[in-house]
Design a protein around this motif. Structure first.
Motif, mmCIF file in Angstrom:
data_model
loop_
_atom_site.group_PDB
_atom_site.id
_atom_site.type_symbol
_atom_site.label_atom_id
_atom_site.label_comp_id
_atom_site.label_asym_id
_atom_site.label_seq_id
_atom_site.Cartn_x
_atom_site.Cartn_y
_atom_site.Cartn_z
ATOM 1 N N MET A 1 125.187 34.958 31.077
ATOM 2 C CA MET A 1 125.579 36.351 31.205
ATOM 3 C C MET A 1 124.927 37.004 32.425
ATOM 4 O O MET A 1 125.558 37.752 33.169
ATOM 5 N N CYS A 2 123.623 36.717 32.625
ATOM 6 C CA CYS A 2 122.935 37.266 33.797
ATOM 7 C C CYS A 2 123.556 36.743 35.090
ATOM 8 O O CYS A 2 123.748 37.501 36.045
ATOM 9 N N SER A 3 123.870 35.458 35.117
ATOM 10 C CA SER A 3 124.470 34.865 36.319
ATOM 11 C C SER A 3 125.828 35.492 36.615
ATOM 12 O O SER A 3 126.158 35.786 37.770
ATOM 13 N N GLU A 4 126.616 35.694 35.584
ATOM 14 C CA GLU A 4 127.946 36.276 35.765
ATOM 15 C C GLU A 4 127.883 37.689 36.320
ATOM 16 O O GLU A 4 128.756 38.106 37.083
ATOM 17 N N ARG A 5 126.823 38.424 35.978
ATOM 18 C CA ARG A 5 126.723 39.821 36.383
ATOM 19 C C ARG A 5 125.742 40.046 37.540
ATOM 20 O O ARG A 5 125.428 41.185 37.878
ATOM 21 N N GLY A 6 125.245 38.964 38.116
ATOM 22 C CA GLY A 6 124.329 39.094 39.246
ATOM 23 C C GLY A 6 122.984 39.693 38.882
ATOM 24 O O GLY A 6 122.335 40.348 39.707
ATOM 25 N N ILE A 7 122.537 39.453 37.646
ATOM 26 C CA ILE A 7 121.258 39.981 37.165
ATOM 27 C C ILE A 7 120.193 38.893 37.279
ATOM 28 O O ILE A 7 120.418 37.746 36.892
ATOM 29 N N VAL A 8 119.031 39.234 37.821
ATOM 30 C CA VAL A 8 117.928 38.277 37.933
ATOM 31 C C VAL A 8 117.272 38.126 36.558
ATOM 32 O O VAL A 8 116.781 39.097 35.976
ATOM 33 N N LEU A 9 117.275 36.906 36.042
ATOM 34 C CA LEU A 9 116.657 36.612 34.752
ATOM 35 C C LEU A 9 115.218 36.165 34.976
ATOM 36 O O LEU A 9 114.970 35.161 35.646
ATOM 37 N N ILE A 10 114.279 36.922 34.426
ATOM 38 C CA ILE A 10 112.854 36.634 34.611
ATOM 39 C C ILE A 10 112.236 36.219 33.279
ATOM 40 O O ILE A 10 112.381 36.923 32.278
ATOM 41 N N PHE A 11 111.547 35.090 33.274
ATOM 42 C CA PHE A 11 110.790 34.634 32.103
ATOM 43 C C PHE A 11 109.308 34.920 32.346
ATOM 44 O O PHE A 11 108.750 34.474 33.349
ATOM 45 N N ASP A 12 108.696 35.664 31.447
ATOM 46 C CA ASP A 12 107.253 35.899 31.507
ATOM 47 C C ASP A 12 106.576 34.861 30.616
ATOM 48 O O ASP A 12 106.556 35.000 29.396
ATOM 49 N N GLU A 13 106.028 33.816 31.223
ATOM 50 C CA GLU A 13 105.383 32.751 30.461
ATOM 51 C C GLU A 13 103.867 32.767 30.638
ATOM 52 O O GLU A 13 103.196 31.751 30.455
ATOM 53 N N VAL A 14 103.327 33.935 31.016
ATOM 54 C CA VAL A 14 101.883 34.057 31.175
ATOM 55 C C VAL A 14 101.172 33.726 29.860
ATOM 56 O O VAL A 14 100.130 33.068 29.849
ATOM 57 N N PHE A 15 101.755 34.161 28.752
ATOM 58 C CA PHE A 15 101.128 33.900 27.454
ATOM 59 C C PHE A 15 101.516 32.531 26.892
ATOM 60 O O PHE A 15 100.667 31.759 26.463
ATOM 61 N N VAL A 16 102.789 32.225 26.902
ATOM 62 C CA VAL A 16 103.266 30.988 26.271
ATOM 63 C C VAL A 16 102.920 29.765 27.115
ATOM 64 O O VAL A 16 102.528 28.718 26.598
ATOM 65 N N GLY A 17 103.079 29.887 28.444
ATOM 66 C CA GLY A 17 102.732 28.777 29.327
ATOM 67 C C GLY A 17 103.489 27.507 29.004
ATOM 68 O O GLY A 17 104.710 27.506 28.877
ATOM 69 N N PHE A 18 102.752 26.430 28.810
ATOM 70 C CA PHE A 18 103.356 25.115 28.561
ATOM 71 C C PHE A 18 103.117 24.653 27.121
ATOM 72 O O PHE A 18 103.077 23.456 26.846
ATOM 73 N N ARG A 19 102.963 25.616 26.212
ATOM 74 C CA ARG A 19 102.683 25.246 24.825
ATOM 75 C C ARG A 19 103.904 24.661 24.125
ATOM 76 O O ARG A 19 103.778 23.832 23.236
ATOM 77 N N LEU A 20 105.100 25.115 24.492
ATOM 78 C CA LEU A 20 106.305 24.714 23.766
ATOM 79 C C LEU A 20 106.893 23.405 24.263
ATOM 80 O O LEU A 20 107.464 22.635 23.500
ATOM 81 N N ALA A 21 106.787 23.158 25.569
ATOM 82 C CA ALA A 21 107.383 21.965 26.179
ATOM 83 C C ALA A 21 106.777 21.776 27.563
ATOM 84 O O ALA A 21 106.227 22.719 28.132
ATOM 85 N N PRO A 22 106.866 20.561 28.118
ATOM 86 C CA PRO A 22 106.334 20.338 29.470
ATOM 87 C C PRO A 22 106.972 21.263 30.507
ATOM 88 O O PRO A 22 106.338 21.623 31.500
ATOM 89 N N GLY A 23 108.211 21.668 30.268
ATOM 90 C CA GLY A 23 108.889 22.596 31.165
ATOM 91 C C GLY A 23 108.852 24.026 30.679
ATOM 92 O O GLY A 23 109.638 24.863 31.147
ATOM 93 N N GLY A 24 107.956 24.321 29.753
ATOM 94 C CA GLY A 24 107.803 25.667 29.248
ATOM 95 C C GLY A 24 108.968 26.127 28.386
ATOM 96 O O GLY A 24 109.752 25.331 27.868
ATOM 97 N N ALA A 25 109.092 27.450 28.249
ATOM 98 C CA ALA A 25 110.147 28.032 27.411
ATOM 99 C C ALA A 25 111.530 27.735 27.973
ATOM 100 O O ALA A 25 112.503 27.655 27.219
ATOM 101 N N GLN A 26 111.628 27.547 29.301
ATOM 102 C CA GLN A 26 112.934 27.207 29.877
ATOM 103 C C GLN A 26 113.460 25.900 29.292
ATOM 104 O O GLN A 26 114.625 25.804 28.889
ATOM 105 N N GLU A 27 112.601 24.905 29.244
ATOM 106 C CA GLU A 27 113.004 23.612 28.683
ATOM 107 C C GLU A 27 113.226 23.719 27.175
ATOM 108 O O GLU A 27 114.189 23.162 26.634
#
Length: 231
Positions: A1-27
């Protein structure tokens, strides 16, 4: 949806970091962000802030004025010890040993949360935990104006919440079953001590709304009483 509308999607992973996966919340969630921020987790606990993103967003100059560079200054910029620690961490999570920490991660931590919740439920204690992998939050199953005091009972047993008032616990990924059993035992002792001291008693008719209203009324009465010199 962000890509379709030209919106910059920002992930704040300062807290989560790499706890969920080697590629972080994105992965973990399967979502590609345009910009991502990281904090101390990427530097082994050292003070560092990282911003990553698409080339077009990270470029620090204008094509028509290539010599006009946008400088980013900071106390910890490119500190040798921090950069070395960050390099070691990023290399480590690519090793077989580092990847092994993520194998069956959700099942492991979900199982531990279920085990602690069962212990608390069997003991009749009005507290449960909710989790996203190794990030845990303490929840209460009945209204009480003293629920917040659990943090001090936990501290007396040697457990410190990450932020006072949030009821949050954060575990490192290399926690063994023995390590966790010690935490669960201390958590139970803290909750049972608080129960024995009577801080979980409440009016059976109380709700979260009525508790908040009573506290608000007392705060207002205290404030105006002090101003009038009658308290």
């Amino acid at each position: 949806m962000c890509s379709e509308r030209g919106i910059v999607l920002i992930f704040d992973e300062v807290f989560v970091g790499f706890r969920l996966a080697p590629g972080g919340a994105q992965e973990y969630f399967g979502v590609k962000a345009d910009l991502v921020t990281y904090g101390k987790t990427v530097g082994g606990g050292f003070p560092v802030g990282v911003v990553c993103g698409r080339r077009v967003l990270m470029k620090r100059f204008r094509d028509d004025r290539p010599a006009d560079i946008c400088f980013a200054r900071g106390t910890f910029n490119s500190h040798p010890a921090v950069m070395a620690a960050m390099d070691e961490f990023l290399r480590h999570i690519e090793t077989p040993e580092g990847r092994a920490l993520y194998r069956g991660l959700d099942d492991l931590w979900n199982g531990r949360a279920e085990r602690l919740n069962a212990m608390l439920n069997d003991a009749g204690l009005p507290v449960q935990v909710a989790n996203l992998s190794s990030i845990w939050t303490v929840c209460y199953t009945r209204p009480s104006r003293y629920n917040w005091m659990l943090q001090y009972y936990l501290r007396a047993e040697g457990l410190a919440l990450s932020w006072i008032g949030t009821g949050r616990l954060i575990f490192t990924l290399n926690y063994s079953d023995t390590d966790f059993d010690a935490v669960a035992e201390r958590f139970m002792k803290a909750a049972q001590a608080m129960d024995r001291d009577g801080f979980w008693w409440c009016d059976p008719t109380a709700t979260n709304k009525t508790v908040k209203r009573h506290i608000l009324r007392e705060m207002i009465a205290h404030r105006f009483g002090v101003l009038r010199g009658t308290w």
